[in-house]
Design a protein around this motif. Structure first.
Motif, PDB file in Angstrom:
ATOM      1  N   VAL A  34       0.928  -1.209   0.042  1.00 23.97           N
ATOM      2  CA  VAL A  34       0.042  -0.364  -0.057  1.00 23.97           C
ATOM      3  C   VAL A  34       1.236   1.040   0.330  1.00 23.97           C
ATOM      4  CG1 VAL A  34      -2.009   1.436   1.450  1.00 23.97           C
ATOM      5  CG2 VAL A  34      -1.638  -1.256   1.133  1.00 23.97           C
ATOM      6  N   GLN A  35       1.857   1.685   0.856  1.00 22.98           N
ATOM      7  CA  GLN A  35       2.402   2.644   0.740  1.00 22.98           C
ATOM      8  C   GLN A  35       3.411   2.542  -0.321  1.00 22.98           C
ATOM      9  OE1 GLN A  35       5.677   2.233   3.957  1.00 22.98           O
ATOM     10  NE2 GLN A  35       7.341   4.163   3.336  1.00 22.98           N
ATOM     11  N   ARG A  36       3.631   1.645  -0.945  1.00 31.69           N
ATOM     12  CA  ARG A  36       4.507   1.921  -1.953  1.00 31.69           C
ATOM     13  C   ARG A  36       3.818   2.725  -3.150  1.00 31.69           C
ATOM     14  NH1 ARG A  36       8.764   3.482  -5.178  1.00 31.69           N
ATOM     15  NH2 ARG A  36       8.953   2.232  -7.420  1.00 31.69           N
ATOM     16  N   ILE A  37       2.020   2.053  -3.327  1.00 34.15           N
ATOM     17  CA  ILE A  37       1.305   2.151  -4.512  1.00 34.15           C
ATOM     18  C   ILE A  37       1.105   3.429  -4.423  1.00 34.15           C
ATOM     19  CG2 ILE A  37      -0.671   1.467  -5.267  1.00 34.15           C
ATOM     20  CD1 ILE A  37      -0.783  -1.025  -4.396  1.00 34.15           C
ATOM     21  N   GLY A  38       1.156   4.011  -2.781  1.00 34.19           N
ATOM     22  CA  GLY A  38       0.641   5.775  -2.307  1.00 34.19           C
ATOM     23  C   GLY A  38       1.546   6.291  -2.908  1.00 34.19           C
ATOM     24  N   THR A  39       3.082   5.911  -2.725  1.00 31.59           N
ATOM     25  CA  THR A  39       4.319   6.672  -3.175  1.00 31.59           C
ATOM     26  C   THR A  39       4.414   7.159  -4.960  1.00 31.59           C
ATOM     27  OG1 THR A  39       5.581   6.096  -1.304  1.00 31.59           O
ATOM     28  CG2 THR A  39       6.528   6.639  -3.287  1.00 31.59           C
ATOM     29  N   LEU A  40       3.883   5.796  -5.460  1.00 30.26           N
ATOM     30  CA  LEU A  40       4.213   5.381  -7.089  1.00 30.26           C
ATOM     31  C   LEU A  40       2.646   7.080  -7.430  1.00 30.26           C
ATOM     32  CD1 LEU A  40       4.633   1.977  -8.224  1.00 30.26           C
ATOM     33  CD2 LEU A  40       6.437   4.021  -8.371  1.00 30.26           C
ATOM     34  N   ALA A  41       1.850   6.754  -6.666  1.00 30.45           N
ATOM     35  CA  ALA A  41       0.951   8.172  -7.285  1.00 30.45           C
ATOM     36  C   ALA A  41       1.205   9.167  -6.909  1.00 30.45           C
ATOM     37  CB  ALA A  41      -0.633   7.164  -6.331  1.00 30.45           C
ATOM     38  N   GLU A  42       1.948   9.603  -5.792  1.00 27.23           N
ATOM     39  CA  GLU A  42       2.018  10.364  -5.465  1.00 27.23           C
ATOM     40  C   GLU A  42       2.550  11.531  -6.588  1.00 27.23           C
ATOM     41  OE1 GLU A  42       4.035  13.473  -1.824  1.00 27.23           O
ATOM     42  OE2 GLU A  42       3.506  10.987  -1.300  1.00 27.23           O
ATOM     43  N   ASN A  43       3.632   9.906  -6.439  1.00 25.64           N
ATOM     44  CA  ASN A  43       5.187  10.799  -7.577  1.00 25.64           C
ATOM     45  C   ASN A  43       4.700  11.167  -8.877  1.00 25.64           C
ATOM     46  OD1 ASN A  43       7.145  10.378  -5.922  1.00 25.64           O
ATOM     47  ND2 ASN A  43       7.872   8.779  -6.350  1.00 25.64           N
ATOM     48  N   ALA A  44       3.531  10.218  -8.805  1.00 20.61           N
ATOM     49  CA  ALA A  44       3.035  10.286 -10.664  1.00 20.61           C
ATOM     50  C   ALA A  44       2.103  11.610 -10.651  1.00 20.61           C
ATOM     51  CB  ALA A  44       1.566   8.891 -11.273  1.00 20.61           C
ATOM     52  N   TYR A  45       1.260  12.354  -9.386  1.00 20.82           N
ATOM     53  CA  TYR A  45       0.637  13.375  -9.702  1.00 20.82           C
ATOM     54  C   TYR A  45       1.958  15.010  -9.880  1.00 20.82           C
ATOM     55  CZ  TYR A  45      -4.042  11.804  -8.900  1.00 20.82           C
ATOM     56  OH  TYR A  45      -5.476  11.172  -8.867  1.00 20.82           O
ATOM     57  N   GLN A  46       3.057  13.973  -8.946  1.00 18.15           N
ATOM     58  CA  GLN A  46       3.738  15.233  -8.674  1.00 18.15           C
ATOM     59  C   GLN A  46       4.488  15.657 -10.446  1.00 18.15           C
ATOM     60  OE1 GLN A  46       6.216  14.158  -6.059  1.00 18.15           O
ATOM     61  NE2 GLN A  46       5.681  14.846  -4.297  1.00 18.15           N
ATOM     62  N   THR A  47       4.629  14.376 -10.777  1.00 15.83           N
ATOM     63  CA  THR A  47       5.019  14.509 -12.399  1.00 15.83           C
ATOM     64  C   THR A  47       4.429  15.595 -13.767  1.00 15.83           C
ATOM     65  OG1 THR A  47       6.612  12.538 -11.923  1.00 15.83           O
ATOM     66  CG2 THR A  47       6.352  13.060 -14.209  1.00 15.83           C
ATOM     67  N   ALA A  48       3.632  14.657 -12.695  1.00 13.62           N
ATOM     68  CA  ALA A  48       2.119  15.521 -14.213  1.00 13.62           C
ATOM     69  C   ALA A  48       1.718  17.441 -13.240  1.00 13.62           C
ATOM     70  CB  ALA A  48       1.057  14.888 -13.571  1.00 13.62           C
TER      71      ALA A  48
END
Length: 422
Positions: free
Chosen positions: A212-226
């Motif tokens: 869950v933490q890894r998925i949340g981190t990926l989602a946050e990074n994806a939004y930050q990149t966007a």
């Protein structure tokens, strides 16, 4: 007096006793010697003692038999009580063992269910992480195959190992008649089983939390990149979908340990990756690359003195000081609309990138593409020259939208900033 004295004389023999029985005219007499009298007395005493003993035996026999029988009965009752106590103890231990066995089987079933859930998550995580490694790699580098296995394959291996250990402990044979089965070892075994299940639950929870933490981190990074891409394009004054990646937020609170947390996080990651994919797709349509990488700019966009007649004129593009024959490259994917001689542009290539964006590459010495040909960013489309209205070898590069010329430098600067994301 004399007779008495004579009887006392040493060595004189005593006269034996004589018993005389007279009956009518008949007279009988018996001589009773001393040893006969002694024998008769002894016999009489023996008979009397025997009679007394026989009488005592007959009187006391029932009491003796009753006492013996009572003692045997007490001993038998004691043995039976002991046997009953042992049976009750064995029954209690057996019942406890069966309850522990059922409890362990229940726990094993729960662990197997969680293991199956982790296996199901494995398939979803594999696709999501592969997609994240492609879409979100610059900000959140995807794990290597070995690292990624810690969230996918290793989770299943760990769950299998833990479940196997729990099953082995729960299914160990139990001897009902062994001495160890009725000793405190059974309690220690139950304690060991409880500790094992606690450790397994802790390990599984750690795996789930890591997922869950890894998925949340990926989602946050994806939004930050966007957001970074969008802010860079907006800062350069380039068009970007204002609503891209923005939406209303809200909803019920879902605890992290809730089974829905994983699905919620995966859904969030999918949405973040979709947003990032859309904005990357939009950004890649823009001509952000350098058409002549490594070469300096000799003339920028805007009003300048015309190099041929010397009067002020609008320079609708920018010139790169590049040697004759060097490569001219497409700055974005698109379709070639013109490839050949075009008046003062000389040999020119025009590429349509969609959404009204067009780029032009002029004064070429050689054209390497044809109309209707599809190209991608970085494809070589021609060679630098000095054809058309030119004073020397250089590459004239234009960016137009809806027919209007735009300063290409804004796109190139934005492309440098977005290079790590695209």
């Amino acid at each position: 007096m004399k007779a008495a004295n004579q009887a006392a004389v040493f060595g004189r023999r005593k006269e034996p006793h004589t018993v005389i029985i007279a009956r009518g005219n008949e007279i009988r007499h018996f001589t009773v010697r001393p040893w006969v009298a002694a024998a008769a007395g002894s016999a009489l005493a023996a008979v009397a003692v025997g009679y007394l003993l026989a009488t005592s035996y007959l009187v006391l026999r029932d009491d003796l038999i009753g006492a013996t029988t009572a003692r045997q009965a007490r001993m038998q009752h004691a043995y039976e009580d002991r046997i009953s106590a042992l049976r009750a103890q064995v029954d209690r231990i057996t019942s406890r063992q069966l309850l522990d066995q059922q409890l362990m089987e229940t726990k094993v079933s729960e662990l197997m269910a969680r293991q199956s859930q982790l296996s199901e998550r494995n398939g979803r995580l594999g696709q999501v992480l592969d997609r994240a490694s492609v879409v979100a790699e610059p900000v959140a580098p995807a794990k290597t195959p070995d690292e990624r296995a810690s969230l996918t394959g290793k989770t299943i291996e760990a769950a299998d190992t833990l479940a196997l250990a729990a099953t082995s402990e729960a299914m160990r044979p139990f001897s009902f008649w062994s001495t160890r089965s009725i000793t405190p070892d059974s309690e220690s075994r139950a304690d060991r089983a409880d500790k094992l299940f606690v450790a397994i639950n802790k390990s599984l929870r750690s795996i789930e939390d890591e997922q869950v933490q890894r998925i949340g981190t990926l989602a946050e990074n994806a939004y930050q990149t966007a957001d970074a891409i969008s802010e860079t394009l907006e800062g350069a004054g380039l068009p970007v979908d204002a609503d891209l990646g923005q939406s209303g937020v809200g909803g019920p609170l879902v605890a992290l340990d809730n089974p829905m947390a994983f699905d919620s996080k995966v859904k969030e990651l999918d949405e973040a990756l979709d947003t990032l994919d859309r904005i990357k797709t939009q950004a890649r349509k823009l001509p952000l690359a350098n058409p002549a990488p490594g070469y300096s700019i000799s003339s920028s966009f805007g009003v300048r003195k015309d190099p041929l007649i010397g009067t002020p004129a609008l320079h609708s593009g920018m010139d790169f000081r590049a040697p004759y024959g060097s490569q001219a490259r497409a700055t974005a994917a698109g379709v070639v609309t013109k490839a050949g001689w075009n008046g003062g542009y000389g040999r020119m290539v025009e590429i349509d990138h969609g959404d009204g964006f067009v780029t032009r590459y002029a004064h070429l010495s050689k054209v390497l593409v044809a109309p209707d040909q599809k190209v991608v960013a970085g494809d070589e489309i021609g060679e630098v020259g000095s054809s058309g209205r030119s004073t020397g070898p250089h590459l004239h590069y234009e960016v137009r939208r809806g027919g209007d010329a735009i300063d290409p430098l804004r796109f190139i600067k934005a492309g440098k900033k977005l290079g790590q994301y695209l």
